[in-house]
Scaffold this motif. Structure first.
Motif, PDB file in Angstrom:
ATOM      1  N   ARG A 139       7.069   0.517  -4.209  1.00 44.30           N
ATOM      2  CA  ARG A 139       6.006   1.025  -4.179  1.00 44.30           C
ATOM      3  C   ARG A 139       4.994   0.706  -3.207  1.00 44.30           C
ATOM      4  N   VAL A 171       8.904   5.060  -4.057  1.00 44.11           N
ATOM      5  CA  VAL A 171       8.862   5.498  -5.610  1.00 44.11           C
ATOM      6  C   VAL A 171       7.411   5.574  -6.087  1.00 44.11           C
ATOM      7  N   ALA A 172       6.878   6.738  -7.075  1.00 45.65           N
ATOM      8  CA  ALA A 172       5.710   7.060  -7.258  1.00 45.65           C
ATOM      9  C   ALA A 172       5.100   5.909  -8.442  1.00 45.65           C
ATOM     10  N   ALA A 173       6.207   5.297  -9.138  1.00 45.55           N
ATOM     11  CA  ALA A 173       5.699   4.543 -10.180  1.00 45.55           C
ATOM     12  C   ALA A 173       5.980   3.086 -10.173  1.00 45.55           C
ATOM     13  N   THR A 197      -1.133  -3.155 -10.134  1.00 48.46           N
ATOM     14  CA  THR A 197       0.043  -2.580  -9.590  1.00 48.46           C
ATOM     15  C   THR A 197       1.277  -3.321  -9.422  1.00 48.46           C
TER      16      THR A 197
END
Length: 262
Positions: A139, A171-173, A197
């Motif tokens: 991420r 990746v987005a998440a 995060t």
């Protein structure tokens, strides 16, 4: 359709062959690993010369032992601006085109008497290498950056580099990630977002700091609205210096972390 196939055949192989083949040519203006000629520097310092240290905008150059000790260069702070090399009257400091700069430890980015080259990054520990060595999901967090490092990270996703062929993907998440790739000096407004995060990434996880800002704060070092990078906030597993690092420097660091480059 036939025109598309014809154009593709004319283009040939467009993805770099690194690391299996030779490293691609880099532009002449690339400033890579610095080289310090201690003899030239010693001759100049008899006259009390400290121009390189005085010129450096981030304090990356210092003389730990007064005028007698050799120069100490912190690549984690270095902006690779070249001002120090231009200021040195003896030409004792120069930037090479060596792109390999990534390290596993922050202290390995510091050059000085007794250490003239960077100790390049080693692979992850066997347990983590077994988990991430064949598939790594990252991420990316832009923690107040100027978008220069972010742009060079994005280059790795283009057809010329094709980071996905190494099974490394963004990746987005964070819950889908194996770790974070951080750019920017971590501004006060981004600190909480970065920490949340990081907490959202499942264990075990890794952290990669890309660029001088993420490593030390870069030109924003000591600013009241910045946290001097991610190094003091999170456990960093890979440091990739530069302002910004060349895409080849970033790729080399990632591959070394995964044991793909000896």
């Amino acid at each position: 359709m036939l025109k598309i196939l014809q154009a593709r055949l004319q283009q040939g192989h467009r993805t770099i062959r690194y690391p299996d083949g030779p490293a691609p040519a880099v532009p002449d203006r690339l400033r890579g690993a610095p080289a310090i000629d201690a003899d030239k520097c010693a001759g100049t310092r008899r006259d009390g010369c400290r121009l390189c240290a005085e010129t450096c905008p981030t304090g990356a150059i210092s003389f730990a032992d007064g005028q007698r000790g050799g120069p100490r260069l912190d690549l984690g702070r270095c902006l690779f601006c070249g001002e120090c090399a231009a200021a040195c009257p003896a030409g004792a400091l120069a930037f090479t085109q060596e792109h390999r700069l990534a390290t596993r430890r922050r202290e390995d980015l510091v050059l000085g008497p007794g250490r003239t080259s960077v100790r390049l990054a080693e692979a992850l520990e066997p347990r983590l290498l077994g988990l991430f060595g064949r598939s790594l999901k990252l991420r990316q967090v832009s923690a107040g950056g100027c978008n220069a490092c972010e742009a060079d990270v994005n280059v790795l996703g283009t057809v010329g580099w094709d980071l996905g062929r190494f099974s490394i993907q963004f990746v987005a998440a964070p819950r889908h990630a194996d770790g974070l790739l951080i750019t920017g000096p971590v501004t006060r407004n981004m600190r909480l977002a970065l920490e949340k995060t990081y907490e959202a990434v499942p264990e075990p996880k890794i952290v990669i700091a890309v660029g001088a800002c993420a490593i030390s704060g870069g030109p924003y070092l000591g600013h009241a609205q910045a946290c001097d990078g991610a190094t003091g906030l999170l456990p960093v597993d890979l440091f990739i210096p530069g302002c910004p690092p060349h895409p080849l420097t970033i790729l080399d660091g990632l591959l070394r972390l995964l044991g793909r480059v000896a």
